[in-house]
Every structure is written in structure tokens, then in C-alpha cells.
Scaffold this active site. Sequence first.
Site, PDB file in Angstrom:
ATOM      1  N   GLU A  65       5.096 -34.079  12.085  1.00  0.00           N
ATOM      2  CA  GLU A  65       4.423 -34.571  10.884  1.00  0.00           C
ATOM      3  C   GLU A  65       3.011 -35.003  11.266  1.00  0.00           C
ATOM      4  O   GLU A  65       2.781 -36.151  11.623  1.00  0.00           O
ATOM      5  CB  GLU A  65       5.196 -35.760  10.291  1.00  0.00           C
ATOM      6  CG  GLU A  65       4.543 -36.317   9.040  1.00  0.00           C
ATOM      7  CD  GLU A  65       4.839 -37.802   8.788  1.00  0.00           C
ATOM      8  OE1 GLU A  65       4.682 -38.222   7.641  1.00  0.00           O
ATOM      9  OE2 GLU A  65       5.200 -38.528   9.742  1.00  0.00           O
TER      10      GLU A  65
ATOM     11  N   ASP B  71       7.928 -39.293   1.497  1.00  0.00           N
ATOM     12  CA  ASP B  71       6.710 -40.091   1.340  1.00  0.00           C
ATOM     13  C   ASP B  71       5.902 -39.651   0.127  1.00  0.00           C
ATOM     14  O   ASP B  71       5.468 -40.463  -0.678  1.00  0.00           O
ATOM     15  CB  ASP B  71       5.797 -39.946   2.571  1.00  0.00           C
ATOM     16  CG  ASP B  71       6.374 -40.603   3.819  1.00  0.00           C
ATOM     17  OD1 ASP B  71       6.960 -41.697   3.695  1.00  0.00           O
ATOM     18  OD2 ASP B  71       6.237 -40.025   4.902  1.00  0.00           O
TER      19      ASP B  71
ATOM     20  N   ASP C  15       8.155 -37.794  13.804  1.00  0.00           N
ATOM     21  CA  ASP C  15       7.523 -38.668  12.819  1.00  0.00           C
ATOM     22  C   ASP C  15       6.148 -39.134  13.306  1.00  0.00           C
ATOM     23  O   ASP C  15       5.942 -39.331  14.504  1.00  0.00           O
ATOM     24  CB  ASP C  15       8.435 -39.885  12.607  1.00  0.00           C
ATOM     25  CG  ASP C  15       7.852 -40.902  11.651  1.00  0.00           C
ATOM     26  OD1 ASP C  15       7.743 -40.583  10.451  1.00  0.00           O
ATOM     27  OD2 ASP C  15       7.494 -42.017  12.094  1.00  0.00           O
TER      28      ASP C  15
END
Length: 413
Positions: A218, A300, A193
Site C-alpha cells: 500500500e 480507508d 500496510d
Amino acid sequence: MGYMNNESGQNNQQNDPVAAIRDGKDVLLQAFNWESHKHDWWRTLDRKVPDIAKSGFTSAWLPPPSHSFSPEGYLPQNLYSLNSSYGSEQQLKALLNKMKSYKVRAMADIVINHRVGTTQGHGGMYNRYDGIPLAWDEHAVTSCTGGKGSKSTGDNFHGVPNIDHTQQFVRKDITNWLRWLRNTIGFQDFRFDFARGYSPKYVKEYIEAAKPIFSVGEYWDSCNYRGSYLEYNQDSHRQRIINWIDGTGQLSAAFDFTTKGILQEAVKGELWRLRDPQGKPPGVMGWWPSRAVTFLDNHDTGSTQAHWPFPSNHIMEGYAYILTHPGIPALFYDHFYDWGSSIHDQIVKLIDIRRLQGITSRSSIKILEAQPNLYAANIGGKLMMKIGDGSWCPGGTEWTLATSGHRYAVWKK
């Protein structure tokens, strides 16, 4: 001997962080969205495992498993507590066992850029971790987010203490936790992340130590826009993602945000965007397909957050593109399970064709058409596809229609 060879192959994969990347046959599922914590998630997913396996997914990315300040899991506090809003540690272990028996790898969402403190320390901020495992003091927190550690090696995630990975005790503790997730709990893959928050050299160190079968980061920053107009040339954007992959010692793949940004504009009648000036696909997929995890939406960009959503009336064209192309395709839970059985079945058909035609992350691609309303390509010499309103079909009798739907068609040899 055949049996022995197979066994050793299995073991090699267990300890080789790039085995799955080399194989190139992965198809991933993001197995949650922003609201999943409200729905008894580990139990809900448990019921879906047979379908996930049958549909051809090799790995399912699960939400962050640790106790978190926010129910979605992205503000972790007690990393070793696996009782979360998604369910109990027992339910999680039952889910991982079931996934293992169906040969679907479990991908853990690794949130190690920031961590919510338990007690006030230096400057009156909650930057100490007393009373829970990994009881760090203020030296574990970067100086830019109120701690006594060093300056951050990446971008700040605002509002919470950011972890200082330059500290050896921090890295040792994170490494032990990752090994625990990998070897004791049974997660096989990692998703990192907010990878912009700390140097990729630490990701390299963590992968080397914990040896996940597959990793993806990410690394999300903005595409190049002029006002609200997406520029044709996104080379600097994809180069930043590629630099991050390089920084991990090439051990991690990365989400192909460049392809997402371009594809979601292209399907609105600008399909010329899908060929770069060198005649290649314009995302990370066009430069380093074995490390590019292609996707349309995640928790997201889509879901109820909808920060940057793919146009909903074009998602099948999007999936026809990523599921026939090189790169490592990742499907979003909502599209696959919440948008109706027709879409679910169309996606499964595309995954089947990808497997049967032997398309992998490294398959060759020849782009045949890239006009406003028509895109067509030959992948690996074994598959032809088109998306858009324009009519097109491959010349030659060796091609037969494998599947088609609204604004897309795929042929096989």
C-alpha cells in the site's frame, strides 16, 4: 510424468515469490471493511468461502490477524497473539483451512511500520515491549517517534512508535514472525500496510525470507490536484509507486492508486482521462501492468471511513474497466456482498469473461475511444468493451455481446 510435472510446478510456486505475478491470472477480494471487527468476522467469512471460490477469486485479503490496540487491527501490539476482535486463533485457523480446501489463498495484512508499546521507557513514552513476545527495547523505535533507534527510512505514522527496520534484531524478529504466519499459520500472500513508512528494500528482504506466493504494497500518497481539480497528467504519481515496486526488487505488486484517482473522476463524464498522452491507460496499469493491483475502494477510501470514495452510482462502470483490463483486479467486500445480488452477479459475470477470454495482468490493450462520455478498448484481441453514455459497438461479425449493464458493455470473440 504429467503428474510429476504438476507436483513440481506446485512446489515451485510455493517457494517462488513472483510465481503468481508471472502467471498474471489473479483476481483478489478484499474480504473485510472498517466495521468487520463488530461482526464475528472469521466465522462470517467461513460461511462465504464457497461463494468466494465459485466467483473466481484466487486470493482473499484478510484484516490484520494480530492482537491490536484498536479493534480494526492497525495498531498491533502482541504480534504473536492471533486472538483479535475478528475472532480467536482457533476460528482463524479453521477459516484458513477452509480457504485452502477451496483453493483460495489467504492474504495477511502485514502491519510492521509501527507497533504500540507496553511500558514506558526513554522520555516517558510507551516505546518498550516488555512482557510480550518480541520484547524489544527503545532501540527498536525510530528516533523521530521517541525511540533510541535510527531516523526513519520513510514517512512517519504519527501518534505511535514507528519500528526501526535498520536494526538487525528487529529485521530478524519480523522475518521469523512472517515465516511463522506463512509456514505455521498458513497465510500464503502478504499485503504490506503503510508501505511509505519504511524503505522498500526491507520489503524485498522480508519477501525473500518468508516467500509468500503473492505480495502487494500500500504505497498511498496524493494524486496531483490543482485545488479540487484532478490534473490530467499523473505521471509523477505513478512514477512514485513504480519506484517503490522497483525498490522491492520487483518482488511486490502495488495498489494502483493512480488508476483509482483517475477512474473515479473519469466516470463522471470525463472519460478522455483514461488515455494518457502516449495512448496508454493512465495509471500504473499503463506502465507496469503485471505489478498493478487495480481497485475502486478499500477500507480507508470507502466503507464508513470514506476518505476518498468511488462515486457509488458508477461502480459497475469502474468494475467493467478494471475486470476487462490488464493489471490485477481487486474487488471490495462491500460492493460484492453488501450492495445487492444484482451487483454481485454482474461482477461474477465479468470475472468469468475475464477468465474465459484468457485476459491476464499482461494482456495487450488498444484504446479505441476516449471521449467525455465514451471509452472503448480492445483487450488482447479477444475482448472489446465500452463504458459511458455514448453508444458504440465493435465492427465485424466475429464479436458477440458477452455482458452489459448500466453504462457498460463487453463483447467477446
